[in-house]
Write a protein that holds these residues in place. Structure first.
Motif, PDB file in Angstrom:
ATOM      1  N   MET A   1       0.569  -1.550   0.014  1.00 31.64           N
ATOM      2  CA  MET A   1       0.001  -0.295  -0.082  1.00 31.64           C
ATOM      3  C   MET A   1       0.921   1.331  -0.438  1.00 31.64           C
ATOM      4  O   MET A   1       1.853   1.615   0.881  1.00 31.64           O
ATOM      5  CB  MET A   1      -1.013  -0.067   1.263  1.00 31.64           C
ATOM      6  CG  MET A   1      -1.598  -0.878   1.452  1.00 31.64           C
ATOM      7  SD  MET A   1      -2.848  -0.918   2.562  1.00 31.64           S
ATOM      8  CE  MET A   1      -4.684  -1.786   2.056  1.00 31.64           C
ATOM      9  N   GLY A   2       0.742   2.108  -1.149  1.00 36.21           N
ATOM     10  CA  GLY A   2       1.668   3.384  -1.079  1.00 36.21           C
ATOM     11  C   GLY A   2       1.029   4.566  -0.676  1.00 36.21           C
ATOM     12  O   GLY A   2      -0.013   4.234  -0.306  1.00 36.21           O
ATOM     13  N   ALA A   3       1.301   5.683  -1.294  1.00 35.15           N
ATOM     14  CA  ALA A   3       0.348   6.371  -0.257  1.00 35.15           C
ATOM     15  C   ALA A   3      -1.002   6.707  -1.546  1.00 35.15           C
ATOM     16  O   ALA A   3      -0.426   6.191  -2.118  1.00 35.15           O
ATOM     17  CB  ALA A   3       2.178   7.912  -1.285  1.00 35.15           C
ATOM     18  N   GLY A   4      -1.787   7.387  -0.192  1.00 39.46           N
ATOM     19  CA  GLY A   4      -2.966   7.171  -0.697  1.00 39.46           C
ATOM     20  C   GLY A   4      -4.079   6.050  -0.547  1.00 39.46           C
ATOM     21  O   GLY A   4      -5.216   5.522  -0.065  1.00 39.46           O
ATOM     22  N   SER A   5      -3.554   5.400   0.281  1.00 39.79           N
ATOM     23  CA  SER A   5      -3.427   3.579   0.836  1.00 39.79           C
ATOM     24  C   SER A   5      -4.420   4.385   2.099  1.00 39.79           C
ATOM     25  O   SER A   5      -4.579   4.816   2.804  1.00 39.79           O
ATOM     26  CB  SER A   5      -2.084   3.227   0.939  1.00 39.79           C
ATOM     27  OG  SER A   5      -2.010   3.612   2.577  1.00 39.79           O
ATOM     28  N   GLY A   6      -4.847   3.174   2.282  1.00 40.45           N
ATOM     29  CA  GLY A   6      -5.971   3.150   3.213  1.00 40.45           C
ATOM     30  C   GLY A   6      -5.562   3.947   5.174  1.00 40.45           C
ATOM     31  O   GLY A   6      -6.295   4.209   6.093  1.00 40.45           O
ATOM     32  N   SER A   7      -4.436   2.941   4.682  1.00 45.34           N
ATOM     33  CA  SER A   7      -3.644   3.106   5.994  1.00 45.34           C
ATOM     34  C   SER A   7      -2.611   5.229   6.530  1.00 45.34           C
ATOM     35  O   SER A   7      -2.914   4.877   7.447  1.00 45.34           O
ATOM     36  CB  SER A   7      -2.274   2.115   6.274  1.00 45.34           C
ATOM     37  OG  SER A   7      -1.583   2.721   5.165  1.00 45.34           O
ATOM     38  N   GLU A   8      -2.858   4.778   5.162  1.00 45.56           N
ATOM     39  CA  GLU A   8      -2.434   6.717   5.337  1.00 45.56           C
ATOM     40  C   GLU A   8      -3.385   7.650   5.720  1.00 45.56           C
ATOM     41  O   GLU A   8      -3.509   8.362   6.957  1.00 45.56           O
ATOM     42  CB  GLU A   8      -1.320   7.117   4.201  1.00 45.56           C
ATOM     43  CG  GLU A   8      -1.517   8.565   3.679  1.00 45.56           C
ATOM     44  CD  GLU A   8      -0.726   9.036   2.816  1.00 45.56           C
ATOM     45  OE1 GLU A   8      -0.702  10.303   2.369  1.00 45.56           O
ATOM     46  OE2 GLU A   8      -0.098   7.972   2.407  1.00 45.56           O
TER      47      GLU A   8
ATOM     48  N   HIS B   1       4.322   7.601   6.136  1.00 49.19           N
ATOM     49  CA  HIS B   1       5.322   8.617   5.750  1.00 49.19           C
ATOM     50  C   HIS B   1       4.646   9.339   4.955  1.00 49.19           C
ATOM     51  O   HIS B   1       5.446   9.513   3.370  1.00 49.19           O
ATOM     52  CB  HIS B   1       6.775   8.692   5.956  1.00 49.19           C
ATOM     53  CG  HIS B   1       7.350   7.492   6.992  1.00 49.19           C
ATOM     54  ND1 HIS B   1       7.348   8.319   8.320  1.00 49.19           N
ATOM     55  CD2 HIS B   1       7.256   6.391   7.284  1.00 49.19           C
ATOM     56  CE1 HIS B   1       8.178   7.419   9.329  1.00 49.19           C
ATOM     57  NE2 HIS B   1       7.470   6.589   9.026  1.00 49.19           N
ATOM     58  N   PRO B   2       3.684  10.402   4.646  1.00 45.53           N
ATOM     59  CA  PRO B   2       3.330  11.049   3.266  1.00 45.53           C
ATOM     60  C   PRO B   2       4.104  12.249   2.360  1.00 45.53           C
ATOM     61  O   PRO B   2       4.092  11.924   1.449  1.00 45.53           O
ATOM     62  CB  PRO B   2       2.001  11.950   3.555  1.00 45.53           C
ATOM     63  CG  PRO B   2       1.476  10.865   5.230  1.00 45.53           C
ATOM     64  CD  PRO B   2       2.878  10.621   5.877  1.00 45.53           C
ATOM     65  N   ALA B   3       5.294  12.677   3.476  1.00 45.32           N
ATOM     66  CA  ALA B   3       5.578  13.486   3.007  1.00 45.32           C
ATOM     67  C   ALA B   3       7.126  12.727   1.989  1.00 45.32           C
ATOM     68  O   ALA B   3       7.630  13.941   1.271  1.00 45.32           O
ATOM     69  CB  ALA B   3       6.903  14.074   4.286  1.00 45.32           C
ATOM     70  N   THR B   4       6.643  11.479   1.990  1.00 42.33           N
ATOM     71  CA  THR B   4       7.944  10.684   1.020  1.00 42.33           C
ATOM     72  C   THR B   4       7.625  10.817  -0.280  1.00 42.33           C
ATOM     73  O   THR B   4       8.307  10.095  -1.537  1.00 42.33           O
ATOM     74  CB  THR B   4       8.392   9.759   1.524  1.00 42.33           C
ATOM     75  OG1 THR B   4       6.948   8.539   1.426  1.00 42.33           O
ATOM     76  CG2 THR B   4       9.240   9.201   2.784  1.00 42.33           C
TER      77      THR B   4
ATOM     78  N   SER C   1       7.252   8.208  -5.028  1.00 40.41           N
ATOM     79  CA  SER C   1       8.562   8.121  -6.322  1.00 40.41           C
ATOM     80  C   SER C   1       9.206   6.647  -5.601  1.00 40.41           C
ATOM     81  O   SER C   1       9.271   6.922  -4.216  1.00 40.41           O
ATOM     82  CB  SER C   1       9.797   9.343  -6.151  1.00 40.41           C
ATOM     83  OG  SER C   1      10.868   8.814  -6.535  1.00 40.41           O
ATOM     84  N   GLY C   2       9.425   5.791  -6.380  1.00 43.78           N
ATOM     85  CA  GLY C   2      10.453   4.895  -6.233  1.00 43.78           C
ATOM     86  C   GLY C   2      11.158   4.706  -5.385  1.00 43.78           C
ATOM     87  O   GLY C   2      12.014   4.627  -4.946  1.00 43.78           O
ATOM     88  N   THR C   3      11.891   6.478  -6.391  1.00 45.46           N
ATOM     89  CA  THR C   3      13.484   6.496  -5.522  1.00 45.46           C
ATOM     90  C   THR C   3      14.163   6.785  -4.306  1.00 45.46           C
ATOM     91  O   THR C   3      14.122   6.917  -3.360  1.00 45.46           O
ATOM     92  CB  THR C   3      14.131   7.049  -6.804  1.00 45.46           C
ATOM     93  OG1 THR C   3      14.337   7.173  -8.395  1.00 45.46           O
ATOM     94  CG2 THR C   3      15.595   7.542  -6.577  1.00 45.46           C
ATOM     95  N   VAL C   4      12.543   8.300  -3.985  1.00 45.68           N
ATOM     96  CA  VAL C   4      12.311   8.985  -2.668  1.00 45.68           C
ATOM     97  C   VAL C   4      12.276   8.021  -1.913  1.00 45.68           C
ATOM     98  O   VAL C   4      12.623   7.596  -0.472  1.00 45.68           O
ATOM     99  CB  VAL C   4      11.869   9.027  -2.863  1.00 45.68           C
ATOM    100  CG1 VAL C   4      11.425  10.089  -1.629  1.00 45.68           C
ATOM    101  CG2 VAL C   4      12.465  10.995  -3.541  1.00 45.68           C
ATOM    102  N   ASN C   5      11.086   6.885  -1.749  1.00 47.79           N
ATOM    103  CA  ASN C   5      10.715   5.672  -1.346  1.00 47.79           C
ATOM    104  C   ASN C   5      11.989   4.767  -1.099  1.00 47.79           C
ATOM    105  O   ASN C   5      12.107   4.337   0.354  1.00 47.79           O
ATOM    106  CB  ASN C   5       9.752   5.060  -1.121  1.00 47.79           C
ATOM    107  CG  ASN C   5       8.592   5.621  -1.210  1.00 47.79           C
ATOM    108  OD1 ASN C   5       8.218   6.216   0.301  1.00 47.79           O
ATOM    109  ND2 ASN C   5       7.587   5.730  -1.913  1.00 47.79           N
TER     110      ASN C   5
END
Length: 109
Positions: A1-8, A74-77, A80-84
């Protein structure tokens, strides 16, 4: 689950939000569906097509990924695959230290 996921979304809402329980239940259902698909479709397919040695290598890769993955959003990340990839391990260390401090405080106060 990435950014925008339910956990976020849950993290952003907070436990006191009126929609928290509904959103938590929806997330739990989505996780259950995902796990079921892995267990019933993906893992059997991998077992059929991969050698035992390759399965052990894959298990090692997954364990490493899990050990270096953050334990909270960590929504601020961003997405981006590189940033993550770059931010994930330091954030994971920070998250695990924070989790241990929380657990120690809970158990010793």
């Amino acid at each position: 689950m990435g950014a925008g996921s339910g956990s976020e979304e849950l993290y952003d809402l907070g436990g006191d939000h009126p929609q928290f329980d509904t959103k938590l239940e929806a997330l739990a259902n989505a996780v259950e569906k995902h796990l079921s698909a892995e267990e019933n479709l993906e893992f059997p397919g991998l077992r059929e097509t991969m050698s035992p040695e390759d399965l052990m290598k894959l298990a090692g890769v997954l364990e490493t990924a899990e050990a270096t993955a953050p334990t909270r959003p960590h929504p601020a990340t961003g997405e981006s695959g590189t940033v993550n990839t770059l931010a994930g391990p330091p954030l994971a260390l920070f998250d695990r230290a924070r989790d241990r401090i929380r657990d120690w405080t809970r158990d010793n106060t």
